[in-house]
Design an enzyme around this catalytic site. Structure first.
Site, PDB file in Angstrom:
ATOM      1  N   GLN A 161      67.520 -14.017  -4.191  1.00  0.00           N
ATOM      2  CA  GLN A 161      68.409 -13.438  -2.770  1.00  0.00           C
ATOM      3  C   GLN A 161      68.018 -12.368  -2.609  1.00  0.00           C
ATOM      4  OE1 GLN A 161      70.711 -16.057  -2.007  1.00  0.00           O
ATOM      5  NE2 GLN A 161      70.310 -17.496  -3.313  1.00  0.00           N
ATOM      6  N   HIS A 165      61.883 -20.674   0.855  1.00  0.00           N
ATOM      7  CA  HIS A 165      63.453 -21.452   1.828  1.00  0.00           C
ATOM      8  C   HIS A 165      64.751 -20.736   1.922  1.00  0.00           C
ATOM      9  CE1 HIS A 165      66.145 -23.151  -1.344  1.00  0.00           C
ATOM     10  NE2 HIS A 165      64.812 -22.426  -2.268  1.00  0.00           N
ATOM     11  N   THR A 173      46.105 -27.792  -5.778  1.00  0.00           N
ATOM     12  CA  THR A 173      46.329 -27.014  -4.981  1.00  0.00           C
ATOM     13  C   THR A 173      46.876 -26.183  -4.174  1.00  0.00           C
ATOM     14  OG1 THR A 173      44.750 -29.329  -4.845  1.00  0.00           O
ATOM     15  CG2 THR A 173      45.181 -28.500  -2.877  1.00  0.00           C
ATOM     16  N   CYS A 197      72.021 -24.593  -6.965  1.00  0.00           N
ATOM     17  CA  CYS A 197      71.108 -25.298  -7.655  1.00  0.00           C
ATOM     18  C   CYS A 197      72.013 -26.115  -8.970  1.00  0.00           C
ATOM     19  CB  CYS A 197      69.867 -24.744  -7.205  1.00  0.00           C
ATOM     20  SG  CYS A 197      69.237 -24.133  -6.702  1.00  0.00           S
TER      21      CYS A 197
END
Lengths: 386, 386
Positions: free
Chosen positions: A177, A199, A235, A326
């Site tokens: 944050q 994000h 990957t 979340c």
């Protein structure tokens, strides 16, 4: 109906310049960065360029950046990976950490570690006294977030690091944050590991990083092909990493504007909030007496359920949160507020508004009108029910 | 110069229809799927829609799909998560598994589990006799891949599952190379867990799944906010998951065409390869006597170093691999080939060509001409050096 997003601590819109940087990696043949041919080498170069961008935004060296898929993975990697190679002494985490720090710490209890919370005061600030007291017992790892996702309250992580290092403990900070909102320097914080995520700063979902002191002996969370110098196999998500790099560059360039702009919006909002509160209901704004992120306001109106208010505002076109996004599958009161000693009933009223540089004073003004109406309506409903 | 990508087992180009499905989630405000407001609910709906698409491509129920960031994470989750809740008996993995299966199994040795390979024969097929013999000892978990990334050889996973279940062991299969290339049914394979990945089927990097029998008691790898019913915490990568869903739908629709088209290309290629081999050098094609993925050809020319040939072909504009892309940082010979009992020197010559439905017979024809020239040149260089 309004169509306004005030939930930027949960996730942010992808910046169009970030998307532009990602599109070449999404719209033509690209390679696996581990492949030796030209497609693979180009992908590798793009990842390494992003690593430099992320490092610069974090006040770190690019060699200290370990890319992960998200902040949760970076926090799990830090807690389990560092503790796993240390003696099974206690793990101290602040009482207001995100569950992706506290739950990995709790999980380590099955391997003989103990996990203990560090107390915070009623403003949401970490008690350095409580930390010092607990550090008298053997401690393997301390994790204290830089800024809380709900209240926005900023911790003195550099001091925490000093105290932890003084007793030989490792120190991690979840700075998810903080990045883009306040000055951030891995070097200055003097922690062993620091989590940042894409994000939350208008980058894509799917990229994050653990900034890691290379001298720390850490166990990988993901074992496999040996990517990220063996520290994180899998990957690489090239497009997301490229976008994360650009988002970091933009966040650094915009930070001062971001801070002053969102703080003005918040001041405007909280003044209006107090006005509503003084008439309709008493209002409490959490953490407003201490250093907070400029964009975050976390408040509760006495007698109004936060979840109900959030849904009412949603119907009017305003996206705000009732707690940490979340973990909002549960209707339990925010454990951040409970840790601050806030009364359960008041905590159930908590609503978080998190602004962004793209929000405007007009949006805040209109929002206050809507909020006032909805509070009034809900108060009346409650009065009828009672 | 040619500009041809024949390395589709490493990663694939994103399908333009997949990108189109992702763009709404990249170009406008979207929410965190855990948020309760309209942005969050839309993101949640998109994730759930993709879950159905992935499930259908895998012959599974949507409730069995646990999204992860990549195949490596899904394999780590399966191995560590399932074994972690079982008695510390042996973990059996085929001798040709990807390192993201074998290394998690090895890592579990620190918790008292033993990790043992199941032998394969010279064609790359799993020895069911060796498996049966090893299953006489207490076994917690068996992991056998559906199709090998290097040779393309397909294993009889349903029989492996039957044998494992007969002794009460859990069974996982890494089906990353199978999805979209051969028929795939989680139900028919009768395994407890199966890994699939997006970027191998023209979906984006950043999404994969563990298909999981809900009766399996599994430990999460990522602890935190409780996403994916508590099995995999972390903010969902919405755009990538949406793209994965569409890629699954396209893969199912295209599979029969894909199989016949790539098999024609491979037959054309291998016939040409044998012709080159008969003049310039003896050639060995690995696994070509048994069931293989239709798109994969893994071969070696006696006396020619694979890495050298790959770099020479790259300079001519052809992208092929010398071994598994995910572990090609090392110049050790492929351990898949070593497990098959292939001589070390010959194994060092291994080159993998993996076709795609977008490749053409003309590309293969031109490639054979280039390959012939490069083999000739390298042979001459070797002759001069000797």
């Amino acid at each position: 109906m309004a169509n306004v997003y005030f939930d930027n601590n949960a996730t942010t819109a992808l910046d169009s310049r970030v998307l532009e940087s990602m599109l070449p990696w999404l719209s033509s043949q690209s390679g696996n960065p581990t492949s030796r041919h030209v497609y693979g080498r180009s992908a590798r170069d793009a990842v390494e360029h992003a690593r430099v961008q992320v490092a610069e935004a974090c006040g770190a060296y690019s060699s200290q950046v370990v890319f992960t898929a998200n902040g949760t993975e970076a926090n799990n990697f830090a807690i389990k990976g560092m503790a796993g190679n240390l003696p099974s002494a206690q793990i101290l985490t602040s009482a207001i950490e995100h569950p992706c720090v506290t739950r990995p710490a709790l999980m380590m209890q099955q391997f003989g570690y103990s996990s203990k919370p560090i107390a915070v005061d009623s403003s949401g600030k970490l008690s350095l006294e409580n930390l010092q007291q607990q550090l008298t017992l053997p401690t393997s790892l301390v994790s204290v977030m830089l800024a809380n996702n709900e209240t926005g309250v900023i911790q003195e992580v550099a001091i925490v690091a000093e105290l932890a290092r003084a007793v030989g403990a490792f120190i991690h900070t979840d700075a998810v944050q903080g990045l883009g909102k306040i000055p951030l320097s891995f070097t200055d914080l003097n922690v062993h590991a620091m989590t940042v995520s894409s994000h939350k700063i208008h980058g894509p979902q799917g990229a994050a990083a653990l900034i890691l002191d290379k001298r720390v002996d850490i166990q990988p969370l993901l074992h496999g092909g040996g990517q990220e110098k063996g520290l994180r196999s899998g990957t690489e998500n090239v497009a997301a990493i490229v976008g994360f790099g650009v988002a970091c560059e933009l966040a650094v360039a915009n930070r001062i504007h971001y801070a002053s702009h969102t703080q003005l919006l918040r001041d405007q909002f909280e003044q209006g909030l107090v006005d509503i509160g003084s008439i309709k209901s008493s209002v409490m704004i959490f953490g407003n007496k201490v250093a907070r992120l400029p964009n975050t306001s976390f408040f509760a109106m006495n007698g109004i359920e936060g979840e109900t208010l959030v849904m009412a505002l949603d119907r009017k076109g305003y996206a705000v949160a009732s707690g940490s996004a979340c973990s909002s599958d549960s209707t339990e009161p925010s454990n951040v507020l409970l840790a601050m000693g806030i009364d359960k009933d008041l905590a159930r009223g908590a609503v978080r508004v998190s602004f962004d540089a793209t929000n405007t004073p007009a949006q805040v003004n209109d929002f206050l009108v809507t909020l006032n109406n909805e509070v009034k309506r809900l108060k009346e409903l409650t009065a009828i029910a009672a």
